[in-house]
Design a protein around this motif. Structure first.
Motif, PDB file in Angstrom:
ATOM      1  N   ALA A 221      30.292 -30.294  -7.258  1.00 19.40           N
ATOM      2  CA  ALA A 221      30.399 -30.834  -7.639  1.00 19.40           C
ATOM      3  C   ALA A 221      31.266 -32.459  -8.254  1.00 19.40           C
ATOM      4  O   ALA A 221      31.100 -33.579  -8.026  1.00 19.40           O
ATOM      5  CB  ALA A 221      29.824 -30.763  -9.489  1.00 19.40           C
ATOM      6  N   HIS A 222      32.855 -31.673  -8.614  1.00 15.15           N
ATOM      7  CA  HIS A 222      33.477 -32.789  -8.113  1.00 15.15           C
ATOM      8  C   HIS A 222      34.070 -33.826  -6.942  1.00 15.15           C
ATOM      9  O   HIS A 222      34.511 -34.314  -7.673  1.00 15.15           O
ATOM     10  CB  HIS A 222      35.302 -31.455  -8.907  1.00 15.15           C
ATOM     11  N   ALA A 223      33.624 -33.327  -6.911  1.00 11.37           N
ATOM     12  CA  ALA A 223      34.071 -34.208  -4.687  1.00 11.37           C
ATOM     13  C   ALA A 223      32.323 -35.110  -5.118  1.00 11.37           C
ATOM     14  O   ALA A 223      33.625 -36.257  -4.517  1.00 11.37           O
ATOM     15  CB  ALA A 223      34.163 -32.794  -3.786  1.00 11.37           C
ATOM     16  N   LEU A 224      31.770 -34.684  -5.049  1.00  7.16           N
ATOM     17  CA  LEU A 224      30.974 -36.148  -5.180  1.00  7.16           C
ATOM     18  C   LEU A 224      30.763 -36.923  -5.987  1.00  7.16           C
ATOM     19  O   LEU A 224      31.251 -37.998  -6.402  1.00  7.16           O
ATOM     20  CB  LEU A 224      29.145 -35.361  -5.574  1.00  7.16           C
ATOM     21  N   ALA A 225      31.198 -36.359  -7.624  1.00 12.20           N
ATOM     22  CA  ALA A 225      31.741 -36.846  -8.874  1.00 12.20           C
ATOM     23  C   ALA A 225      32.948 -38.428  -8.975  1.00 12.20           C
ATOM     24  O   ALA A 225      32.505 -39.239  -8.608  1.00 12.20           O
ATOM     25  CB  ALA A 225      32.115 -36.212 -10.126  1.00 12.20           C
ATOM     26  N   LEU A 226      34.058 -37.993  -8.502  1.00 13.33           N
ATOM     27  CA  LEU A 226      34.763 -38.542  -7.412  1.00 13.33           C
ATOM     28  C   LEU A 226      34.749 -39.919  -6.396  1.00 13.33           C
ATOM     29  O   LEU A 226      35.234 -40.603  -7.102  1.00 13.33           O
ATOM     30  CB  LEU A 226      36.424 -37.194  -7.295  1.00 13.33           C
TER      31      LEU A 226
END
Length: 275
Positions: free
Chosen positions: A233-238
């Motif tokens: 989720a962090h990778a997609l958000a970033l």
């Protein structure tokens, strides 16, 4: 690979056929060799062939998310007095995130991360005259890296952000970009892959191998792992944040961009090489 223990059987070959089950997985290589194992780990990056053979689909969450370029500089190390260099692209009109330059033996390698479209005339101009187009886009770059020439072929890759679907299958685990692609400009690909490996090998595989079978319930536990889900989720958000910070011209993002750039310049201070 040199660090692999002697009991590891390292094989190089092209997979021809795959048979999976809740007990054993069978691979038939193109040269006739066969491999049987309890668990199949798919780490094929952006390659879709194995994934399609397994009936695993992908859901595109951001088509043509970024366009990146890789190329070599011809120059001398004396002209490049840094361990590496990151040149941020501040103007939204340039539709670029940053250029990274780093030495590999006696040459300099550069990766340019952009959010341009393939049909953009700038892309054709860059491939035909990379030095002239790059110096026009990044004034002052030559002062930072010295006199340079772009040598060899300019490599280019268009990245969709996608997530695999129907992955909870017996005997098979996808990791890294095989499961979810990462934006190169966000720089989360290696962190995501290492998180997958750490959780899979440190938590799940020992427990799975301690009991019979390799059913879909075991595999589902890995995809539901809290650390893995948080990293994905962090990778997609970033990835979305980086793109919006670069190209979104709405008032809200213009304010965020000014704050981010001011913070970046403040941190870099006198060490920043300005155009």
């Amino acid at each position: 690979r040199e660090g692999l223990p002697p009991e590891v059987n390292f094989m190089v070959g092209r997979v021809g056929d795959i048979e999976t089950s809740a007990e054993l997985q069978h691979l038939a290589l193109a040269d006739g060799r066969r491999v049987t194992a309890r668990l199949l780990v798919v780490a094929t990056g952006l390659g879709d062939v194995i994934r399609r053979q397994l009936g695993i689909e992908k859901r595109v969450v951001s088509a043509a998310h970024s366009l990146s370029f890789g190329f070599d500089f011809k120059g001398t190390r004396a002209d490049f007095p840094f361990p590496s260099l990151v040149w941020y692209i501040d103007r939204p009109a340039d539709q670029g995130a940053y250029l990274s330059v780093f030495p590999i033996k006696d040459r300099l390698r550069a990766n340019l991360f952009t959010y341009r479209r393939m049909a953009d005339p700038w892309v054709k101009a860059f491939r035909q005259a990379p030095k002239e187009t790059l110096t026009a886009t990044l004034p002052g770059l030559a002062r930072a890296v010295g006199d340079f020439e772009v040598v060899g072929r300019v490599q280019m890759w268009l990245m969709d952000l996608s997530v695999a679907r129907h992955v909870e299958q017996a005997g098979v685990v996808l990791i890294g970009d095989a499961y979810q692609t990462s934006s190169p400009a966000a720089g989360t690909g290696v962190s995501r892959l290492l998180t997958d490996i750490e959780q899979l090998c440190g938590t799940y595989v020992p427990a799975w191998f301690a009991t019979p079978g390799m059913g879909a319930d075991k595999i589902a536990a890995f995809y539901g792992d809290a650390d893995k889900r948080a990293m994905d989720a962090h990778a997609l958000a970033l990835a979305r944040y980086r793109r919006s910070l670069t190209v979104d011209v709405s008032p809200a993002w213009q304010v965020r961009r000014q704050i981010a750039y001011a913070r970046r310049h403040l941190i870099n201070g006198l060490d920043r090489v300005s155009p």
